[in-house]
Enzyme design. Structure first.
Site, PDB file in Angstrom:
ATOM      1  N   LYS A  66       0.856  -1.191   0.000  1.00  0.00           N
ATOM      2  CA  LYS A  66       0.000   0.000   0.000  1.00  0.00           C
ATOM      3  C   LYS A  66       0.888   1.236   0.000  1.00  0.00           C
ATOM      4  O   LYS A  66       1.717   1.421   0.875  1.00  0.00           O
ATOM      5  CB  LYS A  66      -0.903   0.005   1.233  1.00  0.00           C
ATOM      6  CG  LYS A  66      -1.726   1.287   1.388  1.00  0.00           C
ATOM      7  CD  LYS A  66      -2.473   1.324   2.726  1.00  0.00           C
ATOM      8  CE  LYS A  66      -3.091   2.689   2.984  1.00  0.00           C
ATOM      9  NZ  LYS A  66      -3.732   2.784   4.315  1.00  0.00           N
ATOM     10  N   GLU A 110      -9.474   3.809   2.492  1.00  0.00           N
ATOM     11  CA  GLU A 110      -9.040   3.871   1.097  1.00  0.00           C
ATOM     12  C   GLU A 110      -7.985   2.838   0.740  1.00  0.00           C
ATOM     13  O   GLU A 110      -7.846   2.462  -0.426  1.00  0.00           O
ATOM     14  CB  GLU A 110      -8.510   5.279   0.777  1.00  0.00           C
ATOM     15  CG  GLU A 110      -7.054   5.564   1.108  1.00  0.00           C
ATOM     16  CD  GLU A 110      -6.719   5.432   2.592  1.00  0.00           C
ATOM     17  OE1 GLU A 110      -5.578   5.071   2.897  1.00  0.00           O
ATOM     18  OE2 GLU A 110      -7.600   5.686   3.444  1.00  0.00           O
ATOM     19  N   ASP A 128       1.712   6.582   5.490  1.00  0.00           N
ATOM     20  CA  ASP A 128       0.724   5.623   4.994  1.00  0.00           C
ATOM     21  C   ASP A 128       1.195   4.905   3.731  1.00  0.00           C
ATOM     22  O   ASP A 128       0.477   4.060   3.196  1.00  0.00           O
ATOM     23  CB  ASP A 128      -0.612   6.334   4.737  1.00  0.00           C
ATOM     24  CG  ASP A 128      -1.808   5.417   4.932  1.00  0.00           C
ATOM     25  OD1 ASP A 128      -1.661   4.386   5.610  1.00  0.00           O
ATOM     26  OD2 ASP A 128      -2.894   5.733   4.410  1.00  0.00           O
ATOM     27  N   ARG A 133      -7.736  -0.323   1.283  1.00  0.00           N
ATOM     28  CA  ARG A 133      -8.293  -1.564   0.721  1.00  0.00           C
ATOM     29  C   ARG A 133      -8.791  -1.355  -0.699  1.00  0.00           C
ATOM     30  O   ARG A 133      -8.851  -2.305  -1.484  1.00  0.00           O
ATOM     31  CB  ARG A 133      -9.402  -2.086   1.631  1.00  0.00           C
ATOM     32  CG  ARG A 133     -10.617  -1.201   1.759  1.00  0.00           C
ATOM     33  CD  ARG A 133     -11.420  -1.446   3.027  1.00  0.00           C
ATOM     34  NE  ARG A 133     -10.713  -0.953   4.208  1.00  0.00           N
ATOM     35  CZ  ARG A 133     -11.152  -1.089   5.453  1.00  0.00           C
ATOM     36  NH1 ARG A 133     -12.289  -1.710   5.689  1.00  0.00           N
ATOM     37  NH2 ARG A 133     -10.458  -0.613   6.470  1.00  0.00           N
ATOM     38  N   ASP A 135     -12.087   7.267   4.113  1.00  0.00           N
ATOM     39  CA  ASP A 135     -10.850   7.053   4.861  1.00  0.00           C
ATOM     40  C   ASP A 135     -10.492   5.575   4.965  1.00  0.00           C
ATOM     41  O   ASP A 135      -9.468   5.226   5.536  1.00  0.00           O
ATOM     42  CB  ASP A 135     -10.960   7.673   6.263  1.00  0.00           C
ATOM     43  CG  ASP A 135      -9.610   7.799   6.948  1.00  0.00           C
ATOM     44  OD1 ASP A 135      -8.586   7.843   6.233  1.00  0.00           O
ATOM     45  OD2 ASP A 135      -9.573   7.849   8.191  1.00  0.00           O
ATOM     46  N   LYS A 149      -9.832  13.231   8.186  1.00  0.00           N
ATOM     47  CA  LYS A 149      -9.248  12.880   9.475  1.00  0.00           C
ATOM     48  C   LYS A 149      -9.151  14.113  10.370  1.00  0.00           C
ATOM     49  O   LYS A 149      -9.115  15.243   9.876  1.00  0.00           O
ATOM     50  CB  LYS A 149      -7.831  12.318   9.276  1.00  0.00           C
ATOM     51  CG  LYS A 149      -7.748  10.967   8.604  1.00  0.00           C
ATOM     52  CD  LYS A 149      -6.300  10.545   8.440  1.00  0.00           C
ATOM     53  CE  LYS A 149      -6.173   9.204   7.748  1.00  0.00           C
ATOM     54  NZ  LYS A 149      -6.673   8.090   8.557  1.00  0.00           N
ATOM     55  N   ASP A 209      -2.446  10.596   3.399  1.00  0.00           N
ATOM     56  CA  ASP A 209      -3.842  10.207   3.602  1.00  0.00           C
ATOM     57  C   ASP A 209      -4.551  11.211   4.496  1.00  0.00           C
ATOM     58  O   ASP A 209      -4.415  11.174   5.717  1.00  0.00           O
ATOM     59  CB  ASP A 209      -3.912   8.808   4.221  1.00  0.00           C
ATOM     60  CG  ASP A 209      -5.349   8.344   4.428  1.00  0.00           C
ATOM     61  OD1 ASP A 209      -6.250   8.929   3.785  1.00  0.00           O
ATOM     62  OD2 ASP A 209      -5.562   7.406   5.211  1.00  0.00           O
TER      63      ASP A 209
END
Length: 482
Positions: free
Chosen positions: A251, A335, A274, A337, A333, A263, A256
């Site tokens: 990933k 995201e 991230d 996956r 959020d 967030k 993010d």
């Protein structure tokens, strides 16, 4: 930092400092090979007992090395791997700004810990000063490890050096800010690696138009809110092309914000981390190239930036994945996956032997396991056991979590095949269950490294995990498969 092993202290050496590890149960016998002046009176005067991490400078009492110290192990027979990092930090903190070349007598250290201790030294020696006006004054370059018996053969030393290179590279990438390290930058890093190792690496970069042509609308739902276009990058390590490859999927959300499901501001700066899953894949590929292990591996990076804008995905939007399954995006959020599911479908074309994805996926995994263990999810008991073993060997440990059908119904959507979140409970598990729906054509494991990929507070920064675990896993496969 380079390592050399010796069975005894070398007479002709350029090392400037000597550390002798000592067992509190065998203090005198550990020092028999060294002519230390006034040893008895020094031990009596200082009350040195060789307790764990206790130090005793010898102040010139060892003629062969005027800069020498004793470092206590406590009871060596009871020493645990978790304590090796502390010992390494003590040595490195004292030496790295003063000496280019040091020696460490590790004869008192249990032989099974020699590899981990060397690896701990490399991890302790890491420093990041890329954007500092005043640079760190790190001068340590060479470490001699002394022991009449050691597990550090030529192959083990090569693995230490390779893991050091790959893990440090992953840490550098993770520590870079989002205005420097964005999706295209990760693609450029992959291409630079291929240029460095042209005989070993083949790199392919997919742009957003190519992704759209393949039907990767889950991935594009994440990247569409950003002015930085997303990229999927594959790096094929071509040492044994006749083998079905191990595929590592990282990933790579380079920043993010949470998207429209924004967030909180506090701590959002850490969302540059991230992309540490992608960084670990790049680091592992670099380590493979350094070690030249005879194994076929493909690294895949799902690189995107998750930003709010007028073009960003809204909560409630429905998209079609490359697999044909539809997803209702209830929370933008969640995201990671979404970029992973399309990438996990894409890599089927490599006919993988096994697939391991690495992702800073869920805060729920941090709640469950803290900052010590990575979460391991796999329906494959054999693969899970191999990863657990590699984690123990490299002290880059994992804890197996469930990924079973009982949780799948939590992802049901009234409007699409699947929702991208599963409610307030078991968040790390439902995230893994989401990914599992896209991995049923091959053997698969998921590593949630949200708690282990970086540290906060005074030690803030990327850890480079799980590069040591992944390299140990690959080295074990080479050993098993010949």
């Amino acid at each position: 930092m380079k390592f050399t092993t010796y069975t005894t202290f070398p007479e002709q050496t350029s090392n400037e400092s000597l550390w002798i590890l000592v067992d509190s149960e065998q203090l005198q016998s550990n020092l028999n090979t060294y002519q230390i002046n006034n040893l008895e009176s020094i031990l009596t005067a200082t009350q040195f007992k060789a307790n764990f991490n206790e130090t005793l400078p010898l102040f010139g009492q060892l003629s062969t090395q005027p800069h020498s110290q004793l470092l206590g192990l406590g009871k060596a027979a009871e020493l645990q791997a978790a304590k090796l990092a502390k010992l390494a930090q003590t040595i490195i903190k004292s030496a790295q700004n003063k000496f280019k070349h040091i020696a460490i007598d590790i004869a008192a250290l249990p032989v099974e810990y020699h590899y981990l201790f060397a690896l701990s030294l490399t991890q302790a020696a890491y420093g990041y000063d890329e954007f500092k006006s005043t640079k760190n004054e790190f001068v340590l370059q060479q470490v001699d490890l002394i022991s009449s018996q050691t597990s550090l053969d030529e192959n083990q030393l090569a693995l230490v050096h390779a893991v050091q290179s790959g893990q440090s590279y992953a840490r550098d990438l993770g520590n870079r800010p989002g205005n420097i390290c964005f999706p295209e930058y990760l693609a450029e890093q992959a291409l630079a690696l291929a240029a460095e190792f042209p005989d070993l690496l083949k790199v392919t970069v997919l742009n957003e138009q190519q992704m759209a042509d393949l039907g990767m609308y889950a991935f594009l739902a994440v990247s569409k809110g950003s002015e930085r276009p997303g990229r999927i990058v594959t790096l094929e390590y071509q040492a044994q092309l006749e083998q079905a490859p191990v595929v590592l999927v990282g990933k790579g959300v380079t920043f993010d914000t949470g998207g429209i499901s924004l967030k909180p501001g506090l701590g959002m700066d850490e969302m540059k981390f991230d992309m540490c899953g992608a960084a670990s894949v790049l680091g592992t590929i670099r380590a493979l190239c350094e070690a030249r292990l005879p194994i076929h591996v493909v690294g895949a990076i799902a690189a995107a930036e998750n930003m709010p804008s007028g073009k960003a995905t809204r909560p409630g939007d429905i998209v079609t994945t490359m697999s044909g399954q539809t997803v209702e995006i209830l929370n933008t959020d969640a995201e990671g996956r979404l970029v992973l599911c399309d990438t996990l479908t894409y890599i089927k074309r490599f006919n993988p032997a096994v697939v391991i994805d690495i992702a800073t996926l869920t805060g729920a995994c941090v709640v469950a396991l803290g900052k010590v263990l990575s979460g391991l999810f796999s329906p494959d008991d054999t693969l899970a056991a191999e990863l657990q073993q590699a984690g123990e060997q490299s002290f880059d440990r994992v804890w197996r979590m469930p990924v079973i059908d009982d949780y799948q119904e939590l992802l049901d959507s009234p409007f699409a095949d699947i929702a991208n979140i599963g409610g307030p409970h078991g968040g790390a598990i439902t995230a893994a269950c989401f990914l599992e729906r896209f991995t049923r054509d091959y053997r698969w494991a998921h590593l949630d490294v949200a708690g282990t990929a970086w540290l906060s507070g005074s030690a803030k920064g990327a850890t480079g995990r799980p590069v040591p675990l992944l390299m140990q896993f690959l080295a074990n496969r080479v050993s098993t498969n010949g």
